[in-house]
Write a protein that holds these residues in place. Structure first.
Motif, PDB file in Angstrom:
ATOM      1  N   MET A  64       0.820  -1.211   0.000  1.00  0.00           N
ATOM      2  CA  MET A  64       0.000   0.000   0.000  1.00  0.00           C
ATOM      3  C   MET A  64       0.852   1.259   0.000  1.00  0.00           C
ATOM      4  O   MET A  64       0.657   2.171  -0.804  1.00  0.00           O
ATOM      5  N   ASN A  65       1.804   1.316   0.906  1.00  0.00           N
ATOM      6  CA  ASN A  65       2.532   2.558   1.109  1.00  0.00           C
ATOM      7  C   ASN A  65       3.594   2.801   0.044  1.00  0.00           C
ATOM      8  O   ASN A  65       3.903   3.949  -0.272  1.00  0.00           O
ATOM      9  N   ALA A  66       4.143   1.737  -0.526  1.00  0.00           N
ATOM     10  CA  ALA A  66       5.064   1.922  -1.645  1.00  0.00           C
ATOM     11  C   ALA A  66       4.303   2.481  -2.845  1.00  0.00           C
ATOM     12  O   ALA A  66       4.788   3.381  -3.543  1.00  0.00           O
ATOM     13  N   PHE A  67       3.096   1.955  -3.088  1.00  0.00           N
ATOM     14  CA  PHE A  67       2.272   2.458  -4.195  1.00  0.00           C
ATOM     15  C   PHE A  67       1.904   3.921  -3.973  1.00  0.00           C
ATOM     16  O   PHE A  67       1.992   4.753  -4.891  1.00  0.00           O
ATOM     17  N   VAL A  68       1.509   4.244  -2.746  1.00  0.00           N
ATOM     18  CA  VAL A  68       1.120   5.622  -2.434  1.00  0.00           C
ATOM     19  C   VAL A  68       2.322   6.552  -2.535  1.00  0.00           C
ATOM     20  O   VAL A  68       2.222   7.668  -3.069  1.00  0.00           O
ATOM     21  N   LEU A  69       3.476   6.133  -2.017  1.00  0.00           N
ATOM     22  CA  LEU A  69       4.679   6.962  -2.075  1.00  0.00           C
ATOM     23  C   LEU A  69       5.042   7.288  -3.526  1.00  0.00           C
ATOM     24  O   LEU A  69       5.354   8.430  -3.868  1.00  0.00           O
ATOM     25  N   GLY A  70       4.987   6.270  -4.383  1.00  0.00           N
ATOM     26  CA  GLY A  70       5.272   6.502  -5.789  1.00  0.00           C
ATOM     27  C   GLY A  70       4.251   7.423  -6.430  1.00  0.00           C
ATOM     28  O   GLY A  70       4.599   8.330  -7.199  1.00  0.00           O
ATOM     29  N   THR A  71       2.974   7.210  -6.116  1.00  0.00           N
ATOM     30  CA  THR A  71       1.904   8.034  -6.680  1.00  0.00           C
ATOM     31  C   THR A  71       2.057   9.491  -6.272  1.00  0.00           C
ATOM     32  O   THR A  71       1.854  10.402  -7.083  1.00  0.00           O
TER      33      THR A  71
ATOM     34  N   LEU B 230      -3.360  -1.263 -20.673  1.00  0.00           N
ATOM     35  CA  LEU B 230      -2.870   0.053 -21.075  1.00  0.00           C
ATOM     36  C   LEU B 230      -3.554   0.531 -22.349  1.00  0.00           C
ATOM     37  O   LEU B 230      -3.702   1.736 -22.578  1.00  0.00           O
ATOM     38  N   PHE B 231      -3.978  -0.400 -23.191  1.00  0.00           N
ATOM     39  CA  PHE B 231      -4.606  -0.052 -24.467  1.00  0.00           C
ATOM     40  C   PHE B 231      -6.132   0.013 -24.363  1.00  0.00           C
ATOM     41  O   PHE B 231      -6.773   0.758 -25.110  1.00  0.00           O
ATOM     42  N   THR B 232      -6.717  -0.759 -23.455  1.00  0.00           N
ATOM     43  CA  THR B 232      -8.185  -0.797 -23.358  1.00  0.00           C
ATOM     44  C   THR B 232      -8.748   0.254 -22.409  1.00  0.00           C
ATOM     45  O   THR B 232      -9.868   0.720 -22.605  1.00  0.00           O
ATOM     46  N   LEU B 233      -7.971   0.629 -21.386  1.00  0.00           N
ATOM     47  CA  LEU B 233      -8.500   1.530 -20.368  1.00  0.00           C
ATOM     48  C   LEU B 233      -8.900   2.887 -20.938  1.00  0.00           C
ATOM     49  O   LEU B 233      -9.931   3.453 -20.560  1.00  0.00           O
TER      50      LEU B 233
ATOM     51  N   LYS C  66      -0.034  12.711 -15.394  1.00  0.00           N
ATOM     52  CA  LYS C  66      -0.059  12.049 -16.688  1.00  0.00           C
ATOM     53  C   LYS C  66       0.630  10.693 -16.672  1.00  0.00           C
ATOM     54  O   LYS C  66       0.356   9.840 -17.519  1.00  0.00           O
ATOM     55  N   GLN C  67       1.543  10.491 -15.739  1.00  0.00           N
ATOM     56  CA  GLN C  67       2.324   9.247 -15.737  1.00  0.00           C
ATOM     57  C   GLN C  67       1.860   8.246 -14.681  1.00  0.00           C
ATOM     58  O   GLN C  67       2.443   7.169 -14.554  1.00  0.00           O
ATOM     59  N   ARG C  68       0.829   8.584 -13.904  1.00  0.00           N
ATOM     60  CA  ARG C  68       0.478   7.732 -12.764  1.00  0.00           C
ATOM     61  C   ARG C  68      -0.023   6.350 -13.157  1.00  0.00           C
ATOM     62  O   ARG C  68       0.314   5.359 -12.526  1.00  0.00           O
ATOM     63  N   MET C  69      -0.848   6.274 -14.179  1.00  0.00           N
ATOM     64  CA  MET C  69      -1.369   4.970 -14.572  1.00  0.00           C
ATOM     65  C   MET C  69      -0.247   4.055 -15.042  1.00  0.00           C
ATOM     66  O   MET C  69      -0.152   2.900 -14.633  1.00  0.00           O
ATOM     67  N   LEU C  70       0.655   4.589 -15.866  1.00  0.00           N
ATOM     68  CA  LEU C  70       1.778   3.798 -16.354  1.00  0.00           C
ATOM     69  C   LEU C  70       2.706   3.393 -15.217  1.00  0.00           C
ATOM     70  O   LEU C  70       3.144   2.245 -15.132  1.00  0.00           O
ATOM     71  N   ALA C  71       2.973   4.329 -14.303  1.00  0.00           N
ATOM     72  CA  ALA C  71       3.859   4.035 -13.177  1.00  0.00           C
ATOM     73  C   ALA C  71       3.276   2.949 -12.284  1.00  0.00           C
ATOM     74  O   ALA C  71       4.002   2.087 -11.771  1.00  0.00           O
ATOM     75  N   GLY C  72       1.951   2.977 -12.103  1.00  0.00           N
ATOM     76  CA  GLY C  72       1.314   1.944 -11.290  1.00  0.00           C
ATOM     77  C   GLY C  72       1.428   0.566 -11.920  1.00  0.00           C
ATOM     78  O   GLY C  72       1.653  -0.432 -11.231  1.00  0.00           O
ATOM     79  N   ILE C  73       1.294   0.493 -13.244  1.00  0.00           N
ATOM     80  CA  ILE C  73       1.416  -0.785 -13.947  1.00  0.00           C
ATOM     81  C   ILE C  73       2.837  -1.332 -13.836  1.00  0.00           C
ATOM     82  O   ILE C  73       3.046  -2.545 -13.765  1.00  0.00           O
ATOM     83  N   ILE C  74       3.834  -0.444 -13.805  1.00  0.00           N
ATOM     84  CA  ILE C  74       5.233  -0.884 -13.706  1.00  0.00           C
ATOM     85  C   ILE C  74       5.445  -1.720 -12.453  1.00  0.00           C
ATOM     86  O   ILE C  74       6.102  -2.763 -12.491  1.00  0.00           O
TER      87      ILE C  74
END
Length: 537
Positions: free
Chosen positions: A197-204, A376-379, A210-218
């Motif tokens: 949870m907190n690693a995801f939140v820290l990164g977000t 990434l293509f359908t969303l 603009k890059q959040r969705m891609l960064a989350g998928i990484i």
């Protein structure tokens, strides 16, 4: 100017953020190890009741095959009273419960917790309960460490949980009995939630909108890498204690995170620690090659008072107070539950498909990559129909497995793989979709309760395989019907792709609401263009 505008000036995904994501993604590999290692450490090898008459007495009988009843047949738990002939138990011969222990096949595993503590027959359910206790640890960790991170910050909670994970993970490798083992695994489970949870939140919180969705998928990709590596590691290490030690001991290497993992400047500002926040912002700007100007540093950059004022007027009750909000909330909560129930229901029980367990684990891990990539293509086209379609694919494939004979293990595994593909893609989508369904004023409450529903699904995932006692196909029927029901319910949700996020409950309901009906009369903070861009924690 708010924090997202500052990120635009210093770089929303520059060298600083890319380095941060390296530190965030590395633990994801070990999180996958701990989440899925019970596939191997808790495996049930073919076994045979050891008669008190002596080993020669049961030479005429064969080990039970996992495909006969998922690793356990009548011969596994009983011994015939008449051992002089060649007749087996299926011929109506009298038998008695196994008293002398069991002999286990060592063809696939040298040892598992099942072979060490005889978790078969009457005690077989303890193995499933142990997995559920671990998943319950995830639920407890989500509640406890989520609130602690809001109070003390993301970085300190991540460091603390990495330490817990290493210490208790290694401790589990030396557990003297099953009950100590599940207690230690419970603690590992709590730490997994704290890190995820907190690693995801820290990164977000450090990443531009603009890059959040891609960064989350990484980060999801690295979990998939751990999924795949575990198959090879378990293939090389067939003893459960050594395997548990191998996935846990490297966790002590994360001690260097004390010096490299940054705090969240967004969280620092929200908690009136602006000097620390500005120091980090200057550092990030310098690393990204976009140093701040003096004029920018003199700005009042964060409207904490206004956002805190809005937060105080809303609670989780608002999720179900009004008609449309109640409908959307309950459906989203069910989707979280169903996705995680089926995801771990398939992931933790790969031995049921009849193929080599290591090969199946590898295949299921490889499926993660295209499943997450396709979203990434359908969303961007449609959140609603992406969610609906992948749930339908996953549920239908799981249901079809029940019509495949047990001797056609390859076909059954292919269908399960397609089911895993659909559910994995659906699980990736629900993170984005649910954050866009909930309005800004109660978004964090909605995500928090959705996460709790997901953890409840994780707790029940190992337990649903106890339904095999009623019918061998019952677990896969459940894995099929739950996503299909979710697919149908998704039709009742709104489309959110390329649309402004709702800020208030009034935006969701589509008409003015009075205070007595749970609405708000004043405007909320300005709209955002991406999930989570209005976060203040």
């Amino acid at each position: 100017m708010n924090f997202d505008e500052i990120l635009c000036l210093i770089g929303g995904f520059g060298k600083f953020q890319k380095t941060l994501y390296i530190w965030i993604c590395l633990p994801q590999i070990f999180l996958a190890f701990h989440m899925l290692v019970s596939v191997f450490t808790g495996a049930v090898p073919p076994h045979l009741c050891h008669s008190s008459v002596g080993p020669q007495a049961f030479l005429n009988f064969t080990f039970s095959s996992p495909s006969s009843l998922y690793g356990q047949s009548e011969l596994s738990c009983t011994v015939p009273l008449n051992l002089s002939g060649d007749a087996g138990l299926g011929d109506g011969h009298p038998s008695e419960k196994c008293q002398g222990g069991w002999d286990y096949s060592t063809e696939t595993f040298q040892s598992t917790i099942v072979t060490e503590w005889d978790l078969v027959c009457e005690d077989a359910s303890l193995n499933n309960i142990g997995s559920s206790v671990y998943m319950f640890g995830l639920l407890v960790g989500a509640v406890v460490f989520g609130s602690l991170a809001d109070k003390y910050g993301r970085r300190i909670v991540i460091l603390f949980n990495l330490a817990i994970q290493a210490v208790f993970g290694v401790g589990a490798a030396f557990a003297p009995n099953f009950y100590v083992y599940i207690a230690l695994r419970f603690m590992v489970g709590t730490s997994i939630s704290g890190v995820i949870m907190n690693a995801f939140v820290l990164g977000t919180e450090w990443t531009g909108s603009k890059q959040r969705m891609l960064a989350g998928i990484i980060t999801d990709y690295f979990f998939g890498v751990g999924y795949i590596l575990l198959a090879g590691l378990a293939y090389l290490i067939r003893d459960w204690r050594k395997l548990q030690l191998a996935i846990s001991a490297p966790g002590f290497l994360f001690i260097f995170y004390i010096w490299v993992l940054p705090k969240s400047a967004r969280w620092l500002m929200a908690n009136d620690r602006k000097e620390e926040a500005w120091e980090l912002i200057r550092k990030a700007a310098q690393i990204n090659g976009k140093p701040l100007t003096k004029d920018l540093e003199m700005c009042q950059v964060y409207r904490v008072e206004k956002k805190n004022e809005v937060k105080k007027k809303h609670s989780f009750i608002d999720l179900v107070r009004t008609p449309k909000m109640r409908k959307h909330s309950l459906i989203v909560f069910y989707l979280w539950f169903a996705n995680v129930l089926v995801y771990y229901g398939l992931s933790l029980n790969i031995s049921d498909f009849g193929m080599n367990i290591y090969l199946t684990q590898l295949i299921f891990g490889l499926v993660e990559m295209p499943a997450r990539t396709i979203t990434l293509f359908t969303l961007n086209r449609s959140r609603k129909f992406s969610q609906l379609a992948f749930l339908a694919v996953g549920g239908t494939a799981c249901l079809l497995t029940i019509f495949v004979p047990s001797d056609l293990s390859i076909i059954k595994t292919v269908l399960a793989m397609i089911g895993k593909f659909g559910i994995t893609a659906s699980l990736s989508i629900i993170y984005v979709y649910s954050a866009e369904v909930f309005p800004t004023v109660i978004r964090q409450n909605g995500i928090g309760i959705g996460s709790m529903c997901a953890r409840t699904g994780g707790v029940l995932a190992p337990m649903m395989y106890l339904l095999r006692r009623l019918n061998p196909h019952a677990p896969m029927v459940l894995c099929g019907l739950c996503p299909l029901l979710g697919s149908a319910l998704t039709l009742l949700l709104p489309e959110t792709a390329n649309k402004p996020l709702p800020d208030t409950i009034e935006d969701v309901e589509g008409s003015p609401l009075s205070e007595e009906h749970g609405g708000v009369s004043e405007s909320s903070p300005g709209r955002t263009d991406d999930v989570g861009s209005s976060r203040t924690d």
